[in-house]
Design a protein around this motif. Sequence first.
Motif, mmCIF file in Angstrom:
data_model
loop_
_atom_site.group_PDB
_atom_site.id
_atom_site.type_symbol
_atom_site.label_atom_id
_atom_site.label_comp_id
_atom_site.label_asym_id
_atom_site.label_seq_id
_atom_site.Cartn_x
_atom_site.Cartn_y
_atom_site.Cartn_z
ATOM 1 N N MET A 137 19.884 -43.527 -27.864
ATOM 2 C CA MET A 137 20.122 -44.334 -26.796
ATOM 3 C C MET A 137 19.738 -45.674 -27.082
ATOM 4 O O MET A 137 18.863 -45.891 -27.607
ATOM 5 N N ARG A 138 20.565 -46.677 -26.636
ATOM 6 C CA ARG A 138 20.186 -48.073 -27.098
ATOM 7 C C ARG A 138 19.139 -48.390 -26.124
ATOM 8 O O ARG A 138 18.835 -48.278 -24.732
ATOM 9 N N TYR A 139 18.118 -49.232 -26.579
ATOM 10 C CA TYR A 139 17.025 -49.792 -25.909
ATOM 11 C C TYR A 139 17.273 -50.642 -24.762
ATOM 12 O O TYR A 139 18.135 -51.574 -25.116
ATOM 13 N N ARG A 140 16.669 -50.718 -23.676
ATOM 14 C CA ARG A 140 17.066 -51.786 -22.767
ATOM 15 C C ARG A 140 15.772 -51.938 -21.817
ATOM 16 O O ARG A 140 14.731 -51.150 -21.545
ATOM 17 N N LEU A 141 15.510 -53.355 -21.508
ATOM 18 C CA LEU A 141 14.456 -53.720 -20.869
ATOM 19 C C LEU A 141 14.590 -53.061 -19.350
ATOM 20 O O LEU A 141 15.415 -52.625 -18.702
ATOM 21 N N LEU A 195 14.734 -52.769 -15.714
ATOM 22 C CA LEU A 195 15.524 -53.380 -14.642
ATOM 23 C C LEU A 195 15.020 -54.599 -13.877
ATOM 24 O O LEU A 195 15.422 -55.707 -13.842
ATOM 25 N N GLU A 243 14.582 -57.417 -16.070
ATOM 26 C CA GLU A 243 16.004 -58.075 -16.435
ATOM 27 C C GLU A 243 16.445 -59.122 -15.105
ATOM 28 O O GLU A 243 16.814 -60.180 -15.229
ATOM 29 N N HIS A 296 27.500 -55.300 -15.545
ATOM 30 C CA HIS A 296 27.077 -53.985 -15.420
ATOM 31 C C HIS A 296 26.935 -53.336 -14.247
ATOM 32 O O HIS A 296 26.642 -54.413 -13.304
ATOM 33 N N SER A 323 24.950 -51.866 -12.738
ATOM 34 C CA SER A 323 23.473 -51.802 -12.250
ATOM 35 C C SER A 323 23.179 -53.150 -11.782
ATOM 36 O O SER A 323 22.103 -53.319 -11.067
#
Length: 507
Positions: free
Chosen positions: A1-5, A7, A10, A40, A42
């Motif tokens: 799974m790609r890392y994401r900050l 929410l 962001e 996106h 979200s």
Amino acid sequence: MRYRLPLELELTILELAAPPLAIDSLHDRVAFFINISLVHRSLTAWAQERLRDQFLYTYHRRSDEHERLKARFAAGFGRDRLVRRLYLDLSDLPAHIVSRTRPGTDSVSTAVNGHVCNAISLASVPGGAGGGGTRIQKQGCESIAYYVQNDAAHHDHWELCAMITSYSQALDTLWLKLPPMRLDISALPPPRVLYIDNGAFDGYLWGWFRLLPLSSETVLFLRDIDLTTEQASGRYNTRHIILHDCWATEASLSTVLDRFPQLETVVFFEPEIDDLASVLNALPTPIRRVHILEHNFKISVNQSDPPRVLPHLESFLYTSLSSWVRASRMPADDEPDADALADVQQAIESIIAAPRCTFKNEMSAVARMIRRDPALTPLFVAVGGGVIGALAFAGHYLRNSPDVILRKKTNPEPWNEVAQDKNTKLGSFNPDFWTSRKDMPHPQAIFRAPVDSIETAHTLAATDSGAIASARQQAEANAKQRTMAGFEQQGMKDSTAFDGKERTAEH
């Protein structure tokens, strides 16, 4: 799974990256959130919520303009959700109702002596321009704005339709671009910030503060406006005013300040003032903060009276935006910045008693930091030298290195085009080595010669089909002959070995 900050982080970063809530960047802000909503799912709800925070409307001369605006209001707002930040660009409204080139196609109407109608000309007004009649309690023919003439309270002016007023009852910020005729927006509730821009109408006189929804909590921002005030007397309790590039043709800015006896904060940004002394003398007693940013003020120091005392003054900041500051008593030749600023300070202190005055020249943040703390000079020199060196090396590498492909179509292999005497290094301590290689042949010529001869032979052979057939037959015959000869030799070896085994068995 790609890392994401996270929410929340962001959204905070996007909020900081969005264009500010300023009149010149509102359209960029809307475009920014529209693009974010498409990135996106979200982020869609958050971006749409930010889009509903402001409503931007620019008037265009169309017959269905009222219906268009009504549909936009109904799509995002209602009784439970009113407009908080409103941008109105009404600069395209006609200068006069009789100057309409195509009546009935611009979604405006007129009212003369209380009569509201969709007038084509003044002759079509019921009862004539001076007749009576009963007042019609409506705002005219589904119009964005209507033109009021022969009004007893005001001169001829424009008024907004009831739809805009009804959706703006919870207004916090109003950005307004004025039409070429006076606009009465006093029916709107007083916003927290009222920003008025004259737009592109040079020479347009405007000073009708009583047409504005002002209160003591309103911050009034005026830009590029001739503030020649109306003849009628009036006082307003606004406490904060910012004047950006404003002037007064038939009066002075001191007359404008007289209209605001409760003024606490005033900012002059590049104003056109003939005499700063008159403006300083017009400052009201409750004034607390004064900030002047200018290029060239004329300051009269011929004042025999003692300096005026402003008991509530907390800060007085004077910033010179130009390299030279000239007062009326200065000589014709330019003086150094420090001396000129000192003369301005002396002139201002002779007019008002402001112990907390600050006078400075506008400079970069780095220059201000170095001036405040000279010990930081080696740090900026080292960091600046490193940044300049890195940029210079990157430019040299892009320009001279054969390993970088800048033009993929025209030069896909730049390493094959390097001359024998070209120095691709950053520095060389043996320049004679590169000079001695000037007349050397290109290495590609050595490797391309046999390949070129083989390709030439194949080309010549392909042109003669008979030669190809005979060469093929000769090759097949030679191969067959070599195969038969091999078979014969192998048979002789096998027979000799067989005879030897038989003789051995006999013995």
